[in-house]
Scaffold this motif. Structure first.
Motif, PDB file in Angstrom:
ATOM      1  N   HIS A  70       0.859  -1.194   0.000  1.00 55.73           N
ATOM      2  CA  HIS A  70       0.000   0.000   0.000  1.00 55.73           C
ATOM      3  C   HIS A  70       0.889   1.235   0.000  1.00 55.73           C
ATOM      4  O   HIS A  70       1.771   1.374   0.842  1.00 55.73           O
ATOM      5  N   GLN A  72       0.816   5.673  -0.833  1.00 56.27           N
ATOM      6  CA  GLN A  72       0.047   6.865  -1.141  1.00 56.27           C
ATOM      7  C   GLN A  72       0.918   8.106  -1.020  1.00 56.27           C
ATOM      8  O   GLN A  72       1.956   8.093  -0.366  1.00 56.27           O
ATOM      9  N   TYR A  73       0.488   9.160  -1.711  1.00 55.71           N
ATOM     10  CA  TYR A  73       1.191  10.436  -1.627  1.00 55.71           C
ATOM     11  C   TYR A  73       0.958  11.070  -0.260  1.00 55.71           C
ATOM     12  O   TYR A  73       0.038  10.694   0.472  1.00 55.71           O
ATOM     13  N   ILE A  74       1.784  12.053   0.050  1.00 62.58           N
ATOM     14  CA  ILE A  74       1.647  12.750   1.338  1.00 62.58           C
ATOM     15  C   ILE A  74       0.289  13.427   1.449  1.00 62.58           C
ATOM     16  O   ILE A  74      -0.324  13.452   2.522  1.00 62.58           O
ATOM     17  N   HIS A  75      -0.214  13.963   0.308  1.00 63.06           N
ATOM     18  CA  HIS A  75      -1.502  14.662   0.361  1.00 63.06           C
ATOM     19  C   HIS A  75      -2.682  13.697   0.382  1.00 63.06           C
ATOM     20  O   HIS A  75      -3.835  14.141   0.439  1.00 63.06           O
ATOM     21  N   GLY A  76      -2.416  12.375   0.309  1.00 62.52           N
ATOM     22  CA  GLY A  76      -3.482  11.410   0.547  1.00 62.52           C
ATOM     23  C   GLY A  76      -3.874  10.530  -0.616  1.00 62.52           C
ATOM     24  O   GLY A  76      -4.491   9.484  -0.404  1.00 62.52           O
ATOM     25  N   ASP A  77      -3.582  10.915  -1.870  1.00 62.13           N
ATOM     26  CA  ASP A  77      -3.978  10.089  -3.011  1.00 62.13           C
ATOM     27  C   ASP A  77      -3.253   8.751  -2.982  1.00 62.13           C
ATOM     28  O   ASP A  77      -2.037   8.689  -2.774  1.00 62.13           O
ATOM     29  N   VAL A  78      -4.003   7.670  -3.199  1.00 66.79           N
ATOM     30  CA  VAL A  78      -3.450   6.324  -3.138  1.00 66.79           C
ATOM     31  C   VAL A  78      -2.768   5.970  -4.451  1.00 66.79           C
ATOM     32  O   VAL A  78      -3.325   6.181  -5.536  1.00 66.79           O
ATOM     33  N   ASP A  81      -2.659  -0.162  -3.878  1.00 67.06           N
ATOM     34  CA  ASP A  81      -3.508  -0.692  -2.816  1.00 67.06           C
ATOM     35  C   ASP A  81      -3.619  -2.205  -2.996  1.00 67.06           C
ATOM     36  O   ASP A  81      -4.271  -2.688  -3.915  1.00 67.06           O
TER      37      ASP A  81
END
Length: 398
Positions: A70, A72-78, A81
């Motif tokens: 898993h 994801q970017y720091i800003h939240g986009d995965v 997964d």
């Protein structure tokens, strides 16, 4: 206007210059292979020298296998997964996918070992598309030495980690398992020898001489070099350091290279003993050197053996197969929807527990519909070619 003879002479002269530059890199790789063959001769002895395949196994990179990844970017986009990373020894993987899906980020995370579960024994060398700005004030010789020191330190850390694992295995062995204990002790000996083989490797490589042959001043700052020459320095780094790492990660390796550089890049990939993962938009390069394609799509990694043309063919076949399955499942879903509507409209039985049975039947059909929707979504995302996205199932089958 120049005559055809003069044009031909100019082209031949250009090819001669290309061959001259290419021969320099061939000499670098030949020396590297010669050093590795000496190491192999000492460690892989055959009869009378522990010829059980042990040394050969220990000096080769391990396969990289990591499941349920898993990211994801720091800003939240995965990015990924539940994906599986599987990189087999000495394979050349080309990572493909839509722009912005996270291909370069995946290479960067591999190199920095910031993927959960990533072993310190999986060392890597990351070659970026261009020389990083923090290196431009250094001379080409200093750049090579800096990359080399980092690779050597990571290699030592990986060897020390493996030695500790082997020592732990020896500690739990019973006295009756003497043969296995001898094999493990032999492996430790070989690992310790391998960690000491690189002490004067850089001095023997004559880096300054090779840089001069490539028309690069080894003592001037890289900021004074053209983008093409800066990329040549990075290729030299890859050639020198790839024998000290498990993974060679190439991000847009053809950028800023001329014809001579492209030839040297291909030789490097073909002769390297490391496992290679590259991100490139050069289809010709991918077709010529790739053993496998990794398709980064729908937050998963899909693996296809062969080059890009084989990948396209298999992907189209897979798309047609999955779309036919989707059409069958669409019919099934319509049947489930009709049955669900019928259950809702059917009068509730007046018998005891009739309302509970009806609610249970409705919930069961809803779960079936959800499962079908999820399966259809997976089929669509795993096999649809980018240029066919947005088309209906019937249109894609034509």
């Amino acid at each position: 206007m120049p005559s055809s003879e003069s044009i031909t002479e100019a082209q031949l002269s250009s090819l001669d210059a290309t061959d001259c530059y290419a021969s320099v890199w061939q000499e670098i790789l030949a020396k590297q292979l010669q050093e590795e063959s000496k190491i192999a001769a000492n460690l892989w002895g055959g009869r009378g020298k522990g010829g059980r395949g042990l040394a050969r196994r220990t000096i080769q990179p391990k396969d990289v296998v990591l499941e349920n990844v898993h990211m994801q970017y720091i800003h939240g986009d995965v990015i990924l997964d539940g994906a599986t990373i599987k990189l087999l020894n000495n394979h050349v993987y080309s990572l493909v996918g839509k722009n912005g899906c996270g291909k370069s980020t995946l290479l960067s995370r591999m190199h920095s070992q910031k993927i959960p579960g990533w072993s310190t024994q999986w060392t890597s060398l990351y070659i970026p598309p261009s020389l990083p700005t923090e290196y431009t004030h250094l001379t080409p010789l200093q750049v090579v030495k800096k990359f080399f020191e980092r690779c050597r330190n990571e290699s030592r850390t990986a060897v020390e980690s493996r030695i500790k694992e082997v020592e732990d295995e020896i500690d739990i062995l019973a006295e009756a398992e003497q043969e296995k204990m001898e094999l493990l002790c032999e492996e430790i000996s070989h690992l310790e020898d391998a960690s000491n083989l690189d002490q004067d490797y850089l001095e023997r490589s004559n880096i300054s001489e090779f840089l001069q042959e490539l028309d690069i001043d080894p003592h001037h700052a890289c900021a004074d070099l053209s983008s093409c020459k800066q990329k040549e320095v990075l290729l030299l780094v890859a050639s020198i350091c790839c024998s000290f790492t498990n993974l060679l990660l190439l991000d847009e390796p053809t950028s800023n290279l001329d014809i001579a550089g492209l030839l040297r890049l291909r030789r490097l990939i073909e002769q390297s003993t490391a496992t290679i993962v590259m991100v490139s938009h050069d289809v010709d390069l991918i077709n010529d050197v790739s053993t496998d394609i990794i398709d980064m799509q729908a937050k998963k990694l899909w693996y296809y053996p062969g080059n890009y043309d084989s990948y396209r063919l298999m992907k189209e076949q897979k798309e047609k197969h999955n779309l036919k399955q989707s059409m069958v499942m669409e019919k099934k879903r319509e049947q489930l929807r009709s049955t669900l509507q019928h259950l809702k409209e059917r009068p509730t039985s007046k018998r005891k527990g009739g309302s509970k049975k009806k609610a249970k039947a409705i919930a069961s059909h809803r779960k079936k519909m959800e499962w079908h929707d999820q399966t259809m979504k997976t089929l669509d995302s795993s096999a649809i070619l980018p240029e066919r996205a947005g088309l209906t199932a019937i249109q894609r089958l034509k």
